[in-house]
Design an enzyme around this catalytic site. Structure first.
Site: not given
Ligand SMILES: [Zn+2]
Length: 853
Positions: A138, A272-274, A308-309, A312, A331
């Protein structure tokens, strides 16, 4: 607002004559040579006969391209356009309409810029450098790993095979379904098909990694994966991952869409993370943690990011934006869900109260003339890079929270469930979400939402008693420095009063237009942001403000937080004097909530930058008096019955007393804690270790610097490492701070961290100018070395610069050295720096007089 249609002239959208349905991808990374070879078989639908197929590719060599159609084999030549990041395949005769199967062979380099298919390294327990290969696709870097239709609505099924040395672990989006010897000690690891998904979610990770045993979560295996040697830091993440997977399955009412879930810690990581489906990648400190030595804030960060991830996996992966203009909703919503999940996981952390600090950060940028609307037209994917900022995440989540609270949490969730069920495996516009909520609730959700999303800024609400009966509420854009502009919002206000004035019943009022008058419910005082979920600031008439301040005990912690926060913002805006803010917070000595204290000490830290000499001494005396009662009540050491926030508050107050209160005993205490921490980190309560580090670094000399830098180099767990490297940015001692600056470019600090450290040094009260000189002198090196997305954040440190001469110099430098990926953010940082300069020029003299008179 709609996204550019594929049929439009937008040069950034691929033609849709040929679209992919599935990819069978084989990648063979060579970790030693830092290269990879790949092949892919892509099943495509050809809408009309064509001899050319256009897809995305960059920094790849395409060695071979052919198509199989109805038993025929058609050969193509491949031409690459580096600037457009495209490959054009020209076939020797047209492909007929219908299904075709493309075969491509290609090669690439495992880069060290933390994008696409890239290389990361770490030093193992034996002191040996180990290499891994991993991906970050991304927004538009899948095209660096394999030729593809690299647009979010070109969803396809992916069947991945990785050919790797057989002693390395290989993971991808779906579960492993087979492995075969591939010669030379290598093995071909085959993974199951994914659901139809966007290219930006594809992931492969190969390296000397260790996985936990899988935990079965309702039939889906969950693992935590990290560099070998760090297995002992995985338990907490497993617990959180299991909780979050169940939480979201229940919340969305849809089964987790992957066949397994791996949470993977990567030593070098730009974000931070994906949220790669089934294979989420993380910066190490957001996944691997030792709960015995971590602070509550560090643990909370791990929970937040994992939640959060995983949110998603549904919101983003299962239902995806059509084009990059929708990235903000992806987001914002995941951030909102992150808070919701963390709040359920540890209710005692009061996550929504703590979110007040994040919301303040959003307000702080959104009060500038150079702010932006949350959603704006995105033509090129590069336009979307500017969306990954505080306005997308924190303001976006605040607006979602405001809507949720206004509509009611249950009705809101029902609306989201309907939206998810209708659009799963598909792509949406942001307006689809508002329409779903409108259908569920009957409220004008689209009209309300769009007033917040398509214009920048936010309203300040003035509240006063109306002539006769009732309250008059009016709105005007809140800005630092200016009060112009005729923007208006559909403001979902919630009014009410608690305690002796009222029963706390929320009274919703939708303020549309400049002002309205509401009937007074007989309240002697009123809160115009009851619950404090609104993304607006309130200015009360003096009599109403007095009423509120006299009833602080009847307010919730978040309401008190918001009251202090609004007061501080009004100092920055020039509406309240700094001494008035000091007098107001001095009424808060009975406060015991962590977040409220953090907001108070944040303001006091800025006041401390405005004064020197006797005035500074006087300020320190008043701060010591302010924090004294709370410190005395909490005691010096953690008690067995303390909750996490109380422990953290004790540390915050220790640090405040030592640095802003000049408290000698507090300083000695910090020095003693530091000695114990450096000798044996687990011997100090983590909630005290962090403040002790901050105090001793701020006041320390070269010898202290050496001790902290040594500890940083040998730190094993990611949280200790992070805490220690951050402490190095605090030194008042110029020589010591210079050593920190040198360290950021020495290779001891990872390129993923160094920009953030430099940003912190720019905000150093006593050495900010020195730090700026260093950054300016090394700009070319910095630009070439650090991830592109981190430069605007580095520059964020200038927001604290208060000297006009230096500020002018910085602004001129940044005008000559643009940061293409972050021009909007840089403009905001420069304007915000001007707000600090104006504050200093306006307040330094009169605060000094108020303090020493
Ligand atoms: Zn995110």
């Amino acid at each position: 607002m709609s996204s550019p249609e594929p049929s439009s002239d937008n040069p950034h959208r691929l033609p849709r004559t040929v679209v992919p349905r599935r990819y069978d991808l084989t990648l063979e990374p060579d970790l030693d040579a830092a290269t990879f070879a790949g092949s892919e078989v892509v099943v495509v639908d050809v809408a009309e006969p064509t001899a050319t197929v256009v897809l995305n590719a960059v920094d790849l060599e395409i060695d071979e391209a052919t198509a199989d159609v109805g038993g025929e084999h058609i050969v193509a030549t491949a031409a690459l356009d580096a600037e457009a990041e495209r490959a054009t395949l020209t076939f020797e005769r047209p492909l007929p309409a219908g299904e075709a199967v493309l075969h491509l062979r290609f090669r690439g380099v495992l880069n060290d810029k933390l994008v696409g298919f890239y290389r990361s390294t770490f030093t193992d327990d034996a002191g040996v450098e180990r290499v891994l290969a991993t991906t970050q696709m991304e927004a538009t870097d899948a095209r660096r790993a394999f030729p593809c239709w690299d647009e979010p609505d070109a969803k396809a099924v992916f069947g991945v095979t990785l050919v790797v040395p057989d002693d390395l672990l290989a993971v991808s989006n779906a579960g492993e379904i087979g492995r075969e010897p591939a010669g030379d000690g290598r093995v071909a690891v085959r993974f199951a098909d994914t659901m139809p998904m966007s290219t930006y979610l594809v992931a492969f990770v190969v390296g000397p990694l260790a996985a936990t045993d899988p935990v079965d979560v309702d039939g889906k295996p969950l693992r935590v994966i990290g560099p070998v040697g760090k297995e002992h830091l995985a338990d907490f993440a497993l617990e959180v991952g299991e909780f979050a997977l169940r939480f979201f399955t229940d919340w969305f009412g849809i089964v987790y869409p992957g066949d397994k879930l791996d949470l993977v810690a990567i030593p070098d990581f730009a974000f931070g993370a994906m949220e790669n489906l089934g294979c989420v990648t993380f910066r190490e400190r957001y996944l691997l943690v030792d709960p015995a030595t971590a602070t509550q804030a560090e643990l909370q960060a791990v929970v937040d990011v994992i939640a959060h991830e995983i949110a998603h996996m549904w919101f983003g992966d299962l239902v995806t934006m059509k084009w990059w203009n929708g990235i903000w909703l992806n987001e914002a919503f995941a951030t909102f869900m992150e808070m919701t999940c963390t709040d359920a996981f540890r209710p005692e952390w009061s996550r929504w109260v703590d979110f007040g600090l994040s919301r303040s950060a959003a307000f702080d940028t959104d009060a500038l003339g150079s702010t932006r609307p949350i959603e704006y037209p995105v033509v090129s994917p590069a336009d979307a890079d500017g969306m990954f900022d505080v306005l997308t995440y924190e303001k976006g989540a605040s607006v979602v929270r405001m809507l949720e609270q206004y509509l009611g949490a249950d009705r809101f969730r029902e609306g989201i469930r309907g939206y998810m069920a209708r659009h799963q495996y598909g792509n949406t516009e942001t307006s689809d979400l508002w329409d779903a909520l409108e259908a569920e609730t009957g409220e004008p959700v689209r009209r309300i939402a769009e007033s917040w999303i398509f214009q920048g800024g936010f309203p300040g609400i003035e509240v006063e008693r109306a002539d006769g009966d009732g309250l008059r509420l009016s709105q005007r854009r809140f800005r630092y420095g200016h009060a112009d502009g005729d923007e208006q919002w559909s403001v979902p206000l919630v009014l009410g009063s608690r305690g002796d004035g009222g029963d706390g019943t929320p009274v919703p009022v939708l303020l549309e237009g400049a002002s309205t008058t509401v009937a007074d419910a007989g309240w002697p005082w009123v809160n115009a942001n009851l619950g404090a979920h609104g993304f607006y600031r309130v200015r009360y008439a003096p009599d109403l403000l007095d009423g509120l301040l006299a009833h602080l005990g009847d307010l919730t912690p978040l309401e008190r937080y918001t009251l202090v926060d609004d007061a501080w913002a009004s100092v920055l805006a020039g509406d309240t004097e700094a001494s008035g803010f000091l007098a107001m917070v001095e009424r808060c000595a009975d406060e015991r909530d962590l977040s409220v204290w953090e907001r108070i000490t944040g303001g006091l830290t800025i006041l401390d930058r405005l004064v020197d000499g006797d005035a500074r001494d006087a300020l320190h005396g008043r701060v010591a008096a302010l924090v004294g009662p709370a410190r005395a009540e909490l005691g010096a050491d953690a008690h067995a019955g303390d909750d996490d926030r109380t422990r953290t508050l004790r540390g915050v107050l220790l640090q405040t007393a030592a640095l802003l209160g000049d408290d000698g005993a507090a300083r000695e205490r910090a020095a003693e804690l530091l000695d114990r921490f450096l000798a044996h980190p687990p011997s100090v309560d983590p909630s005290l270790a962090s403040p002790a580090l901050a105090v001793c670094a701020t006041l320390g000399d070269l010898a202290t610097h050496e001790r902290l830098a040594d500890a940083f180099r040998s730190a094993v767990n990611p949280q200790d490492r992070q805490r220690l490297q951050l402490s190095l940015t605090r030194f008042r001692d110029a020589e010591a701070l210079q050593r920190t600056l040198d360290l950021t470019l020495s290779g001891d600090v990872r390129t993923q961290d160094a920009p953030y450290l430099l940003g912190e040094t720019l905000a150093n009260r006593d050495n900010g100018e020195r730090a700026w000189r260093f950054v300016a002198a090394h700009w070319d090196d910095i630009e070439g070395r650090f991830p592109a997305n981190s430069l605007a954040r580095l520059v964020g440190g200038i927001r604290s610069v208060r000297d006009r001469r230096l500020a002018d110099e910085i602004a001129a430098f940044l005008a000559e050295h643009p940061i293409p990926q972050g021009d909007k953010q840089v403009r905001q940082h420069v304007e915000r720096m001007g707000v600090t300069v104006a504050l200093a020029e306006r307040e330094a003299g009169r605060l000094t007089r108020a303090l020493v008179s």
